[in-house]
Design a protein around this motif. Sequence first.
Motif, mmCIF file in Angstrom:
data_model
loop_
_atom_site.group_PDB
_atom_site.id
_atom_site.type_symbol
_atom_site.label_atom_id
_atom_site.label_comp_id
_atom_site.label_asym_id
_atom_site.label_seq_id
_atom_site.Cartn_x
_atom_site.Cartn_y
_atom_site.Cartn_z
ATOM 1 N N SER A 142 -12.080 14.582 2.943
ATOM 2 C CA SER A 142 -10.827 15.154 3.454
ATOM 3 C C SER A 142 -9.644 14.437 2.814
ATOM 4 N N VAL A 143 -8.672 15.218 2.354
ATOM 5 C CA VAL A 143 -7.485 14.603 1.745
ATOM 6 C C VAL A 143 -6.767 13.734 2.780
ATOM 7 N N ALA A 144 -6.673 14.214 4.000
ATOM 8 C CA ALA A 144 -6.062 13.405 5.062
ATOM 9 C C ALA A 144 -7.046 12.307 5.454
ATOM 10 N N SER A 145 -6.591 11.086 5.344
ATOM 11 C CA SER A 145 -7.470 9.935 5.557
ATOM 12 C C SER A 145 -7.672 9.678 7.043
ATOM 13 N N THR A 146 -8.901 9.462 7.458
ATOM 14 C CA THR A 146 -9.175 9.154 8.877
ATOM 15 C C THR A 146 -10.072 7.921 8.982
ATOM 16 N N ALA B 85 2.337 11.061 12.996
ATOM 17 C CA ALA B 85 3.299 12.014 12.419
ATOM 18 C C ALA B 85 2.889 12.386 10.997
ATOM 19 N N LEU B 86 2.431 11.418 10.223
ATOM 20 C CA LEU B 86 1.999 11.700 8.848
ATOM 21 C C LEU B 86 0.817 12.675 8.854
ATOM 22 N N LYS B 87 -0.172 12.389 9.718
ATOM 23 C CA LYS B 87 -1.357 13.242 9.758
ATOM 24 C C LYS B 87 -0.971 14.661 10.133
ATOM 25 N N LEU B 88 -0.099 14.795 11.158
ATOM 26 C CA LEU B 88 0.277 16.142 11.603
ATOM 27 C C LEU B 88 1.019 16.891 10.502
ATOM 28 N N LYS B 89 1.956 16.234 9.845
ATOM 29 C CA LYS B 89 2.723 16.980 8.817
ATOM 30 C C LYS B 89 1.848 17.323 7.631
ATOM 31 N N GLU B 90 0.931 16.432 7.267
ATOM 32 C CA GLU B 90 0.079 16.688 6.104
ATOM 33 C C GLU B 90 -0.759 17.950 6.252
ATOM 34 N N ILE B 91 -1.377 18.110 7.415
ATOM 35 C CA ILE B 91 -2.367 19.196 7.502
ATOM 36 C C ILE B 91 -1.896 20.412 8.287
ATOM 37 N N LEU C 296 -4.007 -2.683 -0.530
ATOM 38 C CA LEU C 296 -4.899 -1.893 0.302
ATOM 39 C C LEU C 296 -4.878 -0.451 -0.199
ATOM 40 N N SER C 297 -6.033 0.061 -0.537
ATOM 41 C CA SER C 297 -6.104 1.417 -1.088
ATOM 42 C C SER C 297 -7.490 1.995 -0.861
ATOM 43 N N GLN C 298 -7.533 3.143 -0.230
ATOM 44 C CA GLN C 298 -8.825 3.814 -0.044
ATOM 45 C C GLN C 298 -9.466 4.071 -1.396
ATOM 46 N N SER C 299 -8.742 4.763 -2.261
ATOM 47 C CA SER C 299 -9.300 5.166 -3.554
ATOM 48 C C SER C 299 -9.415 3.990 -4.524
ATOM 49 N N GLY C 300 -8.517 3.042 -4.370
ATOM 50 C CA GLY C 300 -8.459 1.939 -5.340
ATOM 51 C C GLY C 300 -7.833 2.347 -6.663
ATOM 52 N N GLU C 301 -7.255 3.554 -6.711
ATOM 53 C CA GLU C 301 -6.701 4.068 -7.977
ATOM 54 C C GLU C 301 -5.214 4.408 -7.884
ATOM 55 N N THR C 302 -4.580 4.180 -6.767
ATOM 56 C CA THR C 302 -3.180 4.585 -6.608
ATOM 57 C C THR C 302 -2.290 3.835 -7.602
ATOM 58 N N ALA C 303 -1.566 4.605 -8.417
ATOM 59 C CA ALA C 303 -0.840 4.028 -9.556
ATOM 60 C C ALA C 303 0.203 3.002 -9.104
ATOM 61 N N ALA D 146 0.853 -1.192 0.000
ATOM 62 C CA ALA D 146 0.000 0.000 0.000
ATOM 63 C C ALA D 146 0.888 1.241 0.000
ATOM 64 N N CYS D 147 0.277 2.399 0.054
ATOM 65 C CA CYS D 147 1.013 3.669 0.147
ATOM 66 C C CYS D 147 0.458 4.493 1.317
ATOM 67 N N GLY D 148 1.291 5.317 1.878
ATOM 68 C CA GLY D 148 0.842 6.342 2.840
ATOM 69 C C GLY D 148 0.177 5.738 4.062
ATOM 70 N N THR D 149 -0.984 6.293 4.368
ATOM 71 C CA THR D 149 -1.739 5.820 5.520
ATOM 72 C C THR D 149 -2.063 4.329 5.404
ATOM 73 N N GLY D 150 -2.381 3.874 4.210
ATOM 74 C CA GLY D 150 -2.683 2.459 4.001
ATOM 75 C C GLY D 150 -1.498 1.574 4.361
ATOM 76 N N TYR D 151 -0.303 2.067 4.094
ATOM 77 C CA TYR D 151 0.901 1.319 4.448
ATOM 78 C C TYR D 151 1.001 1.151 5.965
ATOM 79 N N SER E 272 -6.325 11.388 -4.598
ATOM 80 C CA SER E 272 -6.098 10.133 -5.311
ATOM 81 C C SER E 272 -4.842 10.309 -6.168
ATOM 82 N N VAL E 273 -3.841 9.461 -5.955
ATOM 83 C CA VAL E 273 -2.539 9.649 -6.603
ATOM 84 C C VAL E 273 -2.430 8.666 -7.767
ATOM 85 N N THR E 274 -2.913 9.112 -8.929
ATOM 86 C CA THR E 274 -3.013 8.217 -10.082
ATOM 87 C C THR E 274 -1.804 8.294 -11.003
HETATM 88 C C1 F6R Z 1 -2.763 10.261 4.154
HETATM 89 C C2 F6R Z 1 -3.263 9.899 2.851
HETATM 90 C C3 F6R Z 1 -2.333 9.271 1.856
HETATM 91 C C4 F6R Z 1 -2.990 8.041 1.255
HETATM 92 C C5 F6R Z 1 -2.132 7.456 0.118
HETATM 93 C C6 F6R Z 1 -2.716 6.170 -0.438
HETATM 94 O O1 F6R Z 1 -3.698 10.884 4.930
HETATM 95 O O2 F6R Z 1 -4.423 10.074 2.618
HETATM 96 O O3 F6R Z 1 -1.107 8.932 2.452
HETATM 97 O O4 F6R Z 1 -3.176 7.094 2.276
HETATM 98 O O5 F6R Z 1 -2.014 8.395 -0.902
HETATM 99 O O6 F6R Z 1 -3.980 6.379 -0.998
HETATM 100 P P1 F6R Z 1 -4.954 5.187 -1.305
HETATM 101 O O7 F6R Z 1 -5.293 4.528 -0.001
HETATM 102 O O8 F6R Z 1 -6.147 5.778 -1.970
HETATM 103 O O9 F6R Z 1 -4.214 4.212 -2.202
#
Ligand code: F6R
Length: 359
Positions: free
Chosen positions: A150-154, A233-239, A99-106, A52-57, A355-357
Amino acid sequence: DKAGHKHFMAKEIAEQPALLADLIANYIGADNTITLPGDLNFADYDRVLMVACGTGYYACKTAKNWFETVAGMPVEVDVASEYRYREPPVGDRTLALYLSQSGETADTLAALRYTAGKAATIAAIVNVPESSIAREADVVLPIRAGVEVSVASTKAFTNQLAILLMMAAKAAQDRGKILAEGLIDGLRALPGILNVVLDAPDNVQSISRGLAEARDVLFLGRGAVYPIALEGALKLKEISYIHAEGYAAGELKHGPIALVDKHVPVIVLAPRDRLFDKTVSNMQEVLARGGKVVLISDEAGINEFGADAWRTLTLPRVHPTLAPILYTIPVQLLAYHTAVAKGTDVDQPRNLAKSVTVE
Ligand code: F6R
């Protein structure tokens, strides 16, 4: 619609107990049997790969601990941008989880494609069931968190954690391991406990005003809650745009302690579990260098060591395995209120996309 909240992030934090309860009800029956989509049976696999990436990781890092301790299964976890280019060997008895919230992370999609035809099963844990990652998986496990604005995932994070914990518990059942007593009942009770934590009038806002003055903040955790220190730490730096690092508490003396002085708040996540004393000794190293400790623990932990801290946050006591889900709430709230105190654009932080496509 922010449902009366100032930001989507606040609304989404507040939604977590209800969403968690819905998710649990969806996957666990009255007799405590766990039913997962696609009839996943963990007796069919000898290891789990999670990418996964980011919060999902960080959700995956939390789950590694669960699969190992609850189910005795070996787990490999990686960030997708690294995994995809390493050409790692993939066993044919591996369950590969994306694991991906958006399901679109490249990067995550590319990693999935790399293991297609190599792993025994490709499973996707997503919030958007019609997404690319879901379409290319053999099995889809929806996290049922609803649209996350919200861009920051919760709320996606807590439901990712819960589904991963239910998978680890199912893996234990499938592999004939006895589940720790009280784990499933504790999970069922958790939404009620999160509600209490979210409602409690506490000192999160005053601590956050203090954090808003800082240039650097450290988050420390050990064992089950170490990945929650990373997430905090990720959440705090992001926002809030404050430089923040999460560390395994035991790593402190291997470098980051050089940063500590009276200007650096150090947020210590320490449920009173079997590692508590170890974490406390790291906290004392911080105090000895004048660091400002925010101790987040339960009543027993705060009674014992809270007096030494700059500030404390007291959480209810839960089954130690469930602590990562509970300890997520205060780190989200601290990040949120610090960003509000700084006046940043909480829901749309600079330079970030939901969404980081593209890689
Ligand atoms: C952090 C955040 C990002 C996503 C990451 C993966 O708050 O939102 O780190 O977790 O870009 O995104 P998904 O889960 O959509 O693959």
